[in-house]
Design an enzyme around this catalytic site. Sequence first.
Site, short mmCIF file in Angstrom:
data_model
loop_
_atom_site.label_atom_id
_atom_site.label_comp_id
_atom_site.label_asym_id
_atom_site.label_seq_id
_atom_site.Cartn_x
_atom_site.Cartn_y
_atom_site.Cartn_z
N HIS A 21 0.81 -1.61 -0.21
CA HIS A 21 0.30 -0.08 0.23
C HIS A 21 0.97 1.07 -0.01
CE1 HIS A 21 0.86 0.42 3.94
NE2 HIS A 21 0.10 -0.97 4.63
N HIS A 24 4.10 1.66 2.33
CA HIS A 24 5.13 0.80 1.78
C HIS A 24 5.85 2.25 0.75
CE1 HIS A 24 2.79 -3.08 2.65
NE2 HIS A 24 3.92 -2.86 3.88
N CYS A 130 1.19 -13.81 18.63
CA CYS A 130 -0.11 -12.66 17.53
C CYS A 130 1.14 -13.76 16.67
CB CYS A 130 0.64 -11.60 17.94
SG CYS A 130 -0.97 -10.20 16.58
N CYS A 133 1.19 -10.17 14.36
CA CYS A 133 2.59 -9.52 14.28
C CYS A 133 3.76 -10.83 14.30
CB CYS A 133 2.57 -8.89 15.43
SG CYS A 133 1.20 -7.49 15.96
N CYS A 155 -4.49 -8.79 20.83
CA CYS A 155 -3.65 -8.03 20.28
C CYS A 155 -4.54 -6.64 19.85
CB CYS A 155 -2.86 -8.63 19.28
SG CYS A 155 -1.47 -7.67 18.30
N HIS A 158 -4.44 -5.96 16.32
CA HIS A 158 -4.66 -6.89 14.86
C HIS A 158 -6.06 -6.99 15.66
CE1 HIS A 158 -0.51 -7.47 13.21
NE2 HIS A 158 -1.34 -7.32 12.17
N LYS A 305 -4.41 4.71 10.97
CA LYS A 305 -3.58 3.99 10.08
C LYS A 305 -3.69 2.87 8.96
CE LYS A 305 0.74 1.12 11.07
NZ LYS A 305 0.77 0.08 10.27
N LYS A 308 -4.86 -3.77 5.98
CA LYS A 308 -4.99 -4.43 4.90
C LYS A 308 -6.46 -5.25 5.85
CE LYS A 308 -4.92 -8.47 2.25
NZ LYS A 308 -3.59 -10.08 1.99
#
Length: 525
Positions: A21, A24, A130, A133, A155, A158, A305, A308
């Site tokens: 995305h 990155h 997790c 992560c 988490c 997530h 933030k 996905k």
Amino acid sequence: MTSGRSFYITTPIYYPSDVPHIGHGYTTVAVDTLARWHRQAGDDAWMLTGTDEHGQKMMRAAAANGVTPQEWVDKLVTEAWFPLLKTLDVANDDFIRTTQERHETRAQKFWQSIYDRGYVYAGEYEALYCVGCEEFKPESEIVDGTGPFEGLKVCVIHSKPLELLHEKNYFFKLSEFQDRLLALYRDQPDFVQPESARNEVVAFVQQGLKDLSISRSAFDWGIPIPWDTSHVLYVWIDALLNYATGVGYGADEDTFARRWPGYHVVGKDILRFHAVIWPAMLMAAGLDVPKGVFAHGWLLVGGEKMSKSKATGIAPETLVETFGSDAFRFYFLSAIAFGQDGSFSWEDLSARYQAELANGFGNLASRTIAMIGKYFDGAVPEPGAYTDVDLAIQKTVQDAAARADEAMDRFRIDEAIRSIWTIVDELNGYITDNEPWALAKDESQRERLATVLYTCAEGLRALAVLLSPVMPQSTAKLWTALGADDALGALAGQPVREAGSWEILPAGTATQTLAPLFPRIEQAD
């Protein structure tokens, strides 16, 4: 700064299970711009990027898609990650994949040396893990679940339930490096940047460090531990090593000595791995710590933030298809203070494209080339005597170049672009004030007209050099239109630290027509 010094810089190696995305893309173009700047300054620059391909999450995704983990990562890298570099015009020197044999054998050599030095022991481990992560979670990142996950520990990143794992593992004596790490942060205050990131890392280490589990024995998708092949390296402990294995650690000592240590640019969410665990690993192996770790902020879309799972990820190609790769690079590197969080919106990108690129830089280039074509038959004119207003432009160019280099040295690409943009703004004002179209009507003002247009052309020459690391495509077109390819050689070969000098572009250079550098974007209804 001495020319020819080593400047080795890395992106994080990306986890390819997520499609790229704009976050990155942001990290990658920032590192590419810094590498291009240093390369063009004559430094021995080297840029490494790549993908982190082991771990439980990857194994599960492959199984869900009915393929082997290697087939799965090959497909992801080929279809999504290599194209990202092309889309964003990234000139990386190497691309490392943690499934490559060169990485695996060198990573084993690294951990064997730490084991031999007595920094690894066997133990048992029970902790909440997790999978998203790929990390055993610290207490600060574990919260009570709500809704369907009520009664479970989840988490904080997530919002998914954590798995309680009990394994026999190998541990790295991270706790032994607490004092050495605190001394590093104290003695090299710019080791972690920006200051907010440094303060966070120092506070974390001051609370005390626990030894770190470095192996997994419940699955086999990873690098076997050399002294006990029933275990594989924990994915993070394998991934961090790419920065050393990618420049020859354990195989090509000359290259490693030439490149290492380097700089790491990372998102702030993976700061601790890079600023705490990685330098401790290097200390344990008897190697130099990195030159520095720079943590940039998050890109926020609608205040959140990107991720996905929350469908807030935006593919870079959707922006590049509309605005072009140069505009993508310019926008993210100039609109956000590097090191702080920044918000993205289509409206802001569109407005900046129009105001700064099309009307500002693009229009300046088009007008100057067109007037040289019209009034001097396409040959850069010989300047006459300079007046105070001309000398003021020369000082603007000189100061902007010096300030930009100083800002790039501090990894503040946004400040560098702001300094360079003073040339764009001053030259546009200079054209308005000096009215070359009016001077052209008066034959007695011929020398003044020549001086004004030479000043504009030479200012554009400096802009092309200074902006080429940020916007390689449009500056290359401008360079060709100025006739500078023939007169001065390739743009990439122009020494960026000397861009602020004057009278580099020779009078008499033949210009070429220039299509708009930043064409008008048709706005959909």
